[in-house]
Design a protein around this motif. Structure first.
Motif, PDB file in Angstrom:
ATOM      1  N   LEU A 107       0.833  -1.194   0.000  1.00  0.00           N
ATOM      2  CA  LEU A 107       0.000   0.000   0.000  1.00  0.00           C
ATOM      3  C   LEU A 107       0.869   1.245   0.000  1.00  0.00           C
ATOM      4  CD1 LEU A 107      -2.845   1.168   0.149  1.00  0.00           C
ATOM      5  CD2 LEU A 107      -2.728   1.001   2.629  1.00  0.00           C
TER       6      LEU A 107
ATOM      7  N   LEU B  23       2.057   2.481  -3.463  1.00  0.00           N
ATOM      8  CA  LEU B  23       1.071   2.983  -4.408  1.00  0.00           C
ATOM      9  C   LEU B  23       1.107   4.510  -4.396  1.00  0.00           C
ATOM     10  CD1 LEU B  23      -2.004   0.671  -3.723  1.00  0.00           C
ATOM     11  CD2 LEU B  23      -0.620   0.732  -5.782  1.00  0.00           C
TER      12      LEU B  23
ATOM     13  N   GLU C 121       0.131   8.432  -6.048  1.00  0.00           N
ATOM     14  CA  GLU C 121      -1.146   9.061  -6.383  1.00  0.00           C
ATOM     15  C   GLU C 121      -1.650   8.620  -7.752  1.00  0.00           C
ATOM     16  OE1 GLU C 121      -3.136  13.507  -6.977  1.00  0.00           O
ATOM     17  OE2 GLU C 121      -1.074  13.304  -6.262  1.00  0.00           O
TER      18      GLU C 121
ATOM     19  N   LYS D 149      -1.205   5.730  -9.343  1.00  0.00           N
ATOM     20  CA  LYS D 149      -1.758   4.376  -9.317  1.00  0.00           C
ATOM     21  C   LYS D 149      -3.102   4.342  -8.591  1.00  0.00           C
ATOM     22  CE  LYS D 149       2.771   2.115  -9.521  1.00  0.00           C
ATOM     23  NZ  LYS D 149       3.749   1.268  -8.797  1.00  0.00           N
ATOM     24  N   LEU D 150      -3.188   5.098  -7.492  1.00  0.00           N
ATOM     25  CA  LEU D 150      -4.454   5.151  -6.771  1.00  0.00           C
ATOM     26  C   LEU D 150      -5.536   5.822  -7.611  1.00  0.00           C
ATOM     27  CD1 LEU D 150      -3.106   6.149  -3.239  1.00  0.00           C
ATOM     28  CD2 LEU D 150      -4.102   3.944  -3.887  1.00  0.00           C
TER      29      LEU D 150
ATOM     30  N   SER E  94     -13.591  -2.386  -5.259  1.00  0.00           N
ATOM     31  CA  SER E  94     -13.285  -0.989  -4.989  1.00  0.00           C
ATOM     32  C   SER E  94     -14.567  -0.241  -4.613  1.00  0.00           C
ATOM     33  CB  SER E  94     -12.638  -0.330  -6.201  1.00  0.00           C
ATOM     34  OG  SER E  94     -12.290   1.009  -5.923  1.00  0.00           O
TER      35      SER E  94
ATOM     36  N   TYR F 197     -10.297  -2.461  -2.161  1.00  0.00           N
ATOM     37  CA  TYR F 197      -9.887  -1.153  -1.665  1.00  0.00           C
ATOM     38  C   TYR F 197     -11.108  -0.327  -1.269  1.00  0.00           C
ATOM     39  CZ  TYR F 197      -5.194  -1.852  -3.603  1.00  0.00           C
ATOM     40  OH  TYR F 197      -3.930  -2.326  -3.886  1.00  0.00           O
TER      41      TYR F 197
ATOM     42  N   PHE G 291     -11.870   3.621  -0.327  1.00  0.00           N
ATOM     43  CA  PHE G 291     -11.351   4.990  -0.305  1.00  0.00           C
ATOM     44  C   PHE G 291     -12.310   5.847   0.518  1.00  0.00           C
ATOM     45  CE2 PHE G 291      -9.686   3.025  -4.096  1.00  0.00           C
ATOM     46  CZ  PHE G 291      -8.404   3.538  -4.239  1.00  0.00           C
TER      47      PHE G 291
ATOM     48  N   HIS H 246      -3.240   8.977   2.118  1.00  0.00           N
ATOM     49  CA  HIS H 246      -2.567   9.278   0.858  1.00  0.00           C
ATOM     50  C   HIS H 246      -3.098  10.596   0.300  1.00  0.00           C
ATOM     51  CE1 HIS H 246      -0.323   5.531  -0.024  1.00  0.00           C
ATOM     52  NE2 HIS H 246      -1.247   4.981   0.741  1.00  0.00           N
TER      53      HIS H 246
ATOM     54  N   ILE I 134      -4.491  12.370  -2.779  1.00  0.00           N
ATOM     55  CA  ILE I 134      -5.132  12.075  -4.057  1.00  0.00           C
ATOM     56  C   ILE I 134      -5.865  13.335  -4.501  1.00  0.00           C
ATOM     57  CG2 ILE I 134      -6.820  10.645  -5.265  1.00  0.00           C
ATOM     58  CD1 ILE I 134      -6.317   8.456  -3.208  1.00  0.00           C
TER      59      ILE I 134
ATOM     60  N   VAL J 249      -6.961   5.445   2.612  1.00  0.00           N
ATOM     61  CA  VAL J 249      -7.027   4.305   1.702  1.00  0.00           C
ATOM     62  C   VAL J 249      -6.882   3.025   2.530  1.00  0.00           C
ATOM     63  CG1 VAL J 249      -6.044   3.182  -0.322  1.00  0.00           C
ATOM     64  CG2 VAL J 249      -5.986   5.684  -0.128  1.00  0.00           C
TER      65      VAL J 249
ATOM     66  N   LYS K  17      -6.732  -1.044   2.291  1.00  0.00           N
ATOM     67  CA  LYS K  17      -6.581  -2.233   1.444  1.00  0.00           C
ATOM     68  C   LYS K  17      -6.915  -3.457   2.281  1.00  0.00           C
ATOM     69  CE  LYS K  17      -3.163  -4.844  -1.242  1.00  0.00           C
ATOM     70  NZ  LYS K  17      -3.156  -6.060  -0.391  1.00  0.00           N
TER      71      LYS K  17
END
Length: 308
Positions: A144, A147, A149, A151-152, A164, A201, A203, A251, A253, A260, A262
């Motif tokens: 995690l 990863l 920004e 990729k997220l 997701s 995931y 968010f 994170h 984003i 985030v 996982k």
């Protein structure tokens, strides 16, 4: 965990008060001494840091309120508990101290049992907070962390699906601005469903359209407090052993701070227990659904076998 004595920093310009505190606490705790506010600020940042600060209010040059304000405004020392020492305390004094971040007051002349009880209680809270922070670090998975920004963002652009999901907030109703446990329940429900399936995931701080809103509306004092709150929810309502399967981190984003989460497939069935109810959730398309008892038994048999 080590057997090192907890450390208490006593800040007082009166040697007789320091001698009393040392006599009461010296056998159980390591005692450091500061005779003024400036020295206290230096010792508070020194490694190892104190677990608790006993802070006299009336001191020359820099009084206890000013020292406390500086301590709590500095990220290096903000986590250290502060108990004020005072000969007289009014409701206004208490309010001022608590607004600055103090944990408690101890009045002079010192009552030995009150001093020992309040110190022991505060030290226990400090040690629990430290343990929780260590456990939060264990929640963070290397996969995690790497990863970025970009990729997220790609995961978000795919949209909500079986692996997701997006939640706008952790605990606040964005329409009423009220703290509601059902928001937390929604997040826990999704995590439980991912754990009972193939993982996924979550968010938190992203709306249904994939726009990052951030978590400012949840009004946590800082990200550590947010993570501690989330970690406590996981432990209490899904099970402490789920730390190995749930990896949570903050994170950036779309220039917003997003939680985030996982989830790996769980080695055992995961039930969400809260408010007297216990439910078993699985992913069905873009959402998480609870199964009826007969459906749950069939699913558990096929998914977990003997682990049921």
């Amino acid at each position: 965990m080590t057997n090192t004595k907890p450390c208490i920093l006593v800040v007082d310009d009166a040697p007789e008060n320091i001698d009393i505190i040392r006599g009461l606490l010296g056998e159980e705790y390591k005692i450091k001494i500061a005779l003024n506010g400036k020295r206290a600020l230096d010792l508070a940042k020194a490694i190892p840091q104190p677990d608790l600060i006993l802070l006299d209010i009336m001191m020359p040059e820099m009084d206890g309120y000013e020292v406390c304000e500086i301590l709590k405004s500095n990220p290096e020392t903000a986590h250290i508990g502060v108990i004020f020492l005072t000969s007289m305390v009014t409701p206004e004094d208490e309010q001022r101290g608590f607004l600055l971040g103090a944990s408690d007051y101890i009045t002079k002349p010192f009552d030995p049992e009150i001093v020992k009880t309040r110190i022991k209680t505060r030290i226990a809270v400090t040690q629990k907070e430290r343990l929780l922070k260590e456990q939060i670090e264990q929640l963070k998975n290397d996969s995690l962390q790497v990863l970025d920004e970009g990729k997220l963002q790609k995961i978000i652009e795919i949209g909500e699906n079986e692996t997701s999901e997006f939640k706008s907030t952790l605990r606040f109703n964005l329409y009423t601005k009220k703290n509601e446990s059902r928001m937390e329940n929604q997040c826990l429900k999704s995590v439980a469903a991912f754990l009972n399936g193939t993982g996924g995931y979550l968010f938190v701080g992203v709306d249904d359209e994939g726009v990052a809103l951030g978590l400012k509306n949840d009004a946590f004092k800082n990200e550590d407090k947010l993570m501690l709150h989330w970690h406590n929810l996981l432990r209490e309502y899904l099970g402490a052993d789920m730390a190995q399967c749930v990896h949570s981190n903050m994170h950036t984003i779309q220039e917003q701070r997003v939680l985030v989460i996982k989830c790996d497939p769980s080695p055992r069935p995961v039930f969400m227990s809260r408010d007297g109810d216990e439910a078993f959730y699985v992913r069905m398309g873009n959402s998480s659904q609870s199964l009826k008892p007969s459906e749950m038994l069939s699913y558990v048999d096929s998914r977990y076998g003997s682990a049921r």
